[in-house]
Design a protein around this motif. Structure first.
Motif, PDB file in Angstrom:
ATOM      1  N   UNK A 263       0.912  -1.183   0.022  1.00  0.00           N
ATOM      2  CA  UNK A 263       0.071   0.265   0.002  1.00  0.00           C
ATOM      3  C   UNK A 263       0.882   1.307  -0.021  1.00  0.00           C
ATOM      4  N   UNK A 264       2.059   1.077   0.622  1.00  0.00           N
ATOM      5  CA  UNK A 264       2.979   2.430   0.899  1.00  0.00           C
ATOM      6  C   UNK A 264       4.025   2.692  -0.230  1.00  0.00           C
ATOM      7  N   UNK A 265       4.183   1.362  -1.156  1.00  0.00           N
ATOM      8  CA  UNK A 265       5.084   1.143  -2.260  1.00  0.00           C
ATOM      9  C   UNK A 265       6.514   0.594  -1.669  1.00  0.00           C
ATOM     10  N   UNK A 266       6.566   0.215  -0.384  1.00  0.00           N
ATOM     11  CA  UNK A 266       7.673  -0.100   0.208  1.00  0.00           C
ATOM     12  C   UNK A 266       7.826  -1.427   0.515  1.00  0.00           C
ATOM     13  N   UNK A 267       6.798  -2.217   0.109  1.00  0.00           N
ATOM     14  CA  UNK A 267       6.743  -3.778   0.485  1.00  0.00           C
ATOM     15  C   UNK A 267       7.180  -4.736  -0.674  1.00  0.00           C
ATOM     16  N   UNK A 268       7.017  -6.097  -0.661  1.00  0.00           N
ATOM     17  CA  UNK A 268       7.219  -6.687  -1.543  1.00  0.00           C
ATOM     18  C   UNK A 268       6.365  -6.720  -2.982  1.00  0.00           C
ATOM     19  N   UNK A 269       6.555  -7.508  -4.053  1.00  0.00           N
ATOM     20  CA  UNK A 269       5.755  -7.459  -5.102  1.00  0.00           C
ATOM     21  C   UNK A 269       4.285  -8.102  -4.927  1.00  0.00           C
ATOM     22  N   UNK A 270       3.408  -7.486  -5.442  1.00  0.00           N
ATOM     23  CA  UNK A 270       2.111  -7.975  -5.443  1.00  0.00           C
ATOM     24  C   UNK A 270       1.437  -7.672  -6.955  1.00  0.00           C
ATOM     25  N   UNK A 271       0.426  -8.542  -7.212  1.00  0.00           N
ATOM     26  CA  UNK A 271      -0.197  -8.296  -8.563  1.00  0.00           C
ATOM     27  C   UNK A 271      -1.733  -7.494  -8.675  1.00  0.00           C
ATOM     28  N   UNK A 272      -1.855  -6.766  -9.330  1.00  0.00           N
ATOM     29  CA  UNK A 272      -3.318  -6.352  -9.447  1.00  0.00           C
ATOM     30  C   UNK A 272      -4.494  -7.361  -9.786  1.00  0.00           C
ATOM     31  N   UNK A 273      -5.412  -7.398  -9.249  1.00  0.00           N
ATOM     32  CA  UNK A 273      -6.662  -8.179  -9.876  1.00  0.00           C
ATOM     33  C   UNK A 273      -7.656  -7.334  -9.703  1.00  0.00           C
ATOM     34  N   UNK A 274      -8.174  -6.847 -10.953  1.00  0.00           N
ATOM     35  CA  UNK A 274      -9.297  -5.913 -11.161  1.00  0.00           C
ATOM     36  C   UNK A 274     -10.682  -6.469 -10.799  1.00  0.00           C
ATOM     37  N   UNK A 275     -11.566  -5.504 -10.496  1.00  0.00           N
ATOM     38  CA  UNK A 275     -12.916  -5.965  -9.992  1.00  0.00           C
ATOM     39  C   UNK A 275     -13.838  -6.741 -11.345  1.00  0.00           C
ATOM     40  N   UNK A 276     -13.297  -6.038 -12.382  1.00  0.00           N
ATOM     41  CA  UNK A 276     -14.224  -6.537 -13.628  1.00  0.00           C
ATOM     42  C   UNK A 276     -13.578  -8.172 -13.964  1.00  0.00           C
ATOM     43  N   UNK A 277     -12.277  -8.562 -13.699  1.00  0.00           N
ATOM     44  CA  UNK A 277     -11.705  -9.542 -13.918  1.00  0.00           C
ATOM     45  C   UNK A 277     -12.410 -10.557 -13.065  1.00  0.00           C
ATOM     46  N   UNK A 278     -12.431 -10.304 -11.720  1.00  0.00           N
ATOM     47  CA  UNK A 278     -12.862 -11.136 -10.740  1.00  0.00           C
ATOM     48  C   UNK A 278     -14.123 -11.386 -10.611  1.00  0.00           C
ATOM     49  N   UNK A 279     -15.143 -10.261 -11.401  1.00  0.00           N
ATOM     50  CA  UNK A 279     -16.647 -10.643 -11.673  1.00  0.00           C
ATOM     51  C   UNK A 279     -16.634 -11.801 -12.772  1.00  0.00           C
ATOM     52  N   UNK A 280     -15.842 -11.798 -13.735  1.00  0.00           N
ATOM     53  CA  UNK A 280     -15.917 -12.602 -14.855  1.00  0.00           C
ATOM     54  C   UNK A 280     -15.529 -14.128 -14.205  1.00  0.00           C
ATOM     55  N   UNK A 281     -14.453 -14.057 -13.688  1.00  0.00           N
ATOM     56  CA  UNK A 281     -14.136 -15.299 -13.289  1.00  0.00           C
ATOM     57  C   UNK A 281     -14.968 -16.107 -12.189  1.00  0.00           C
ATOM     58  N   UNK A 282     -15.142 -15.088 -11.259  1.00  0.00           N
ATOM     59  CA  UNK A 282     -16.329 -15.719 -10.057  1.00  0.00           C
ATOM     60  C   UNK A 282     -15.196 -16.011  -8.918  1.00  0.00           C
ATOM     61  N   UNK A 283     -15.698 -16.668  -7.742  1.00  0.00           N
ATOM     62  CA  UNK A 283     -14.858 -16.660  -6.449  1.00  0.00           C
ATOM     63  C   UNK A 283     -15.057 -18.010  -6.209  1.00  0.00           C
ATOM     64  N   UNK A 284     -13.845 -18.583  -5.851  1.00  0.00           N
ATOM     65  CA  UNK A 284     -14.018 -19.909  -5.387  1.00  0.00           C
ATOM     66  C   UNK A 284     -14.311 -20.154  -3.973  1.00  0.00           C
ATOM     67  N   UNK A 285     -15.269 -20.980  -3.730  1.00  0.00           N
ATOM     68  CA  UNK A 285     -15.719 -21.429  -2.483  1.00  0.00           C
ATOM     69  C   UNK A 285     -14.827 -22.132  -1.512  1.00  0.00           C
ATOM     70  N   UNK A 286     -15.026 -21.932  -0.268  1.00  0.00           N
ATOM     71  CA  UNK A 286     -14.310 -22.701   0.845  1.00  0.00           C
ATOM     72  C   UNK A 286     -15.008 -23.729   1.438  1.00  0.00           C
ATOM     73  N   UNK A 287     -14.643 -24.640   2.267  1.00  0.00           N
ATOM     74  CA  UNK A 287     -15.082 -25.637   2.674  1.00  0.00           C
ATOM     75  C   UNK A 287     -15.666 -25.545   4.267  1.00  0.00           C
ATOM     76  N   UNK A 288     -15.569 -24.111   4.610  1.00  0.00           N
ATOM     77  CA  UNK A 288     -16.126 -23.657   6.015  1.00  0.00           C
ATOM     78  C   UNK A 288     -17.070 -22.431   5.651  1.00  0.00           C
TER      79      UNK A 288
END
Length: 425
Positions: A263-288
């Protein structure tokens, strides 16, 4: 050797659960029904136009009769069978162990025959018969098609007189074909809620969420150094881990403003996942599942529908069934959901409400034995002489309430809240 004898010989030789009467139970699934389905338009709602069905009668006979028209056509089955606790509920819940297994086996076998290639079955059960049910289902659906035992937090209350207070219910999930879903994983997904997505850098592609750029497992082409451009700190994958992509793909992502460093630009690398991509792909369910409604919510809904009377004991909440429907059905494919232990018709209610929410055209088939209500019960005093009368009236009441609650939806007039009633005779 005829088919029934062949099946009995095959099942008797393989590893699995055995009980007194198993051979008879196996043979029962293959016996033709001597019953017919008698139409009851006078008990139905919108008979001419509805695609929904309510069958009053023995579910074993009803499942046999459905084979002709619905074999390999059912997309989702949900059942909440008797748990064999020995308690005196509104329905029969006091079988011997062998009797319970013999009751369940042919019904599950017939249910399996109704499932489509991409069909899914969910079965709610508690600890009394969970292990035996798993073995029966492994035999009928194949253990290779077992997906999960979803643990649902079904109650928040504590039983102080118990040695340990049970707060969960098992929900066994089997695919008709695991191979199908291995190839089509995206078809078994929950809708993305959008929670946690933000756009702090005003990216023109919209809100996004930062995902880890590191994955488990060592891959030689995904081992390289990443330098934080703001701090100069060098990052490498952890032991036995790799970066999510190879170096060339990483450079593409970096140039495309897809890589962030916290969030501050001082951490390790992360990859952006856009909301429109997430909506298209859907969300994996969990067992709990501790974030859906509880049995208390199901009871409260029954009370609100039936003039503050509890006409059915411990009904499942519609939120539980709606989540299962979201995972296993497609909004606009006319997918059919079957419940052959219909009870108070929670599954029908859930189908109608989910259709109201997303404009879907899912359909339901409910099957319920007209078990009489006890003379001292609130249901009997309210005029309901059997469970089917409760279920049918619930669908009527729920349908009208849903149409009122969602009256602002442009498609609400087309919502199917009717059902055709048939009786096995």
């Amino acid at each position: 050797m005829d088919r029934i004898s062949s099946d009995i010989e095959k099942y008797s030789e393989c590893y699995g659960l055995n009980w007194a009467g198993k051979k008879v139970a196996i043979a029962e699934a293959d016996k033709p029904s001597c019953k017919i389905l008698e139409p009851r338009p006078e008990e139905s709602k919108d008979w001419e136009n509805t695609g929904n069905i309510y069958i009053e009668g023995d579910n074993l006979e009803a499942l046999k009769l459905l084979q002709e028209s619905f074999k390999s056509r059912i997309k989702m089955i949900y059942i909440d069978p008797p748990y064999n606790t020995g308690k005196d509920f509104i329905y029969n819940d006091n079988f011997s162990h062998s009797g319970w297994c013999s009751m369940m086996y042919p019904r599950l076998k017939l249910g399996s025959d109704l499932l489509s290639e991409n069909g899914v079955i969910f079965i709610s059960i508690d600890d009394n018969e969970a292990a035996n049910l798993r073995m029966i289902c492994d035999e009928i659906f194949s253990e290779d098609n077992f997906l999960a035992d979803i643990i649902w937090k079904s109650t928040k209350s504590v039983t102080n007189t118990a040695i340990i207070s049970a707060s969960h219910t098992h929900n066994l999930v089997y695919f008709k074909s695991m191979d199908y879903y291995i190839k089509n994983r995206e078809e078994f997904r929950l809708p993305e809620s959008g929670e946690g997505f933000e756009n702090p850098d005003d990216d023109p592609r919209g809100p996004w969420k930062a995902d880890p750029f590191q994955v488990g497992g060592w891959r030689p082409n995904q081992q390289y150094e990443i330098i934080n451009p703001n701090t100069g700190i060098v990052y490498r994958p952890n032991i036995n881990c790799s970066w999510k992509n190879d170096y060339n793909k990483f450079k593409e992502l970096l140039e495309d403003n897809r890589i962030v460093f916290g969030r501050t630009g001082e951490g390790g690398p992360q990859r952006k996942r856009f909301l429109w991509e997430a909506e298209k792909r859907g969300k994996v369910a969990k067992t709990i599942w501790d974030d859906v409604e509880t049995t208390t919510n199901g009871t409260q809904l029954i009370k609100s529908l039936f003039d503050d009377k509890i006409v059915f004991d411990n009904p499942k909440p519609i939120g539980l069934i709606k989540r299962m429907l979201q995972l296993s059905t497609v909004r606009n494919n006319g997918d059919i959901a079957l419940d052959f232990f219909s009870g108070s018709a929670t599954t029908a209610h859930a189908v109608m409400e989910l259709n109201a929410e997303d404009g879907g055209n899912r359909r339901f088939i409910m099957i319920q034995l007209p078990e009489p209500t006890g003379e001292k019960s609130q249901a009997y005093k309210a005029g309901y002489k059997n469970i089917c009368e409760i279920g049918k009236d619930r669908i009527r009441r729920a349908g009208e309430k849903i149409k009122e609650d969602y009256k602002d939806k442009e498609y609400i007039d087309k919502l199917d809240v009717g059902f055709r009633v048939y009786k096995t005779i």
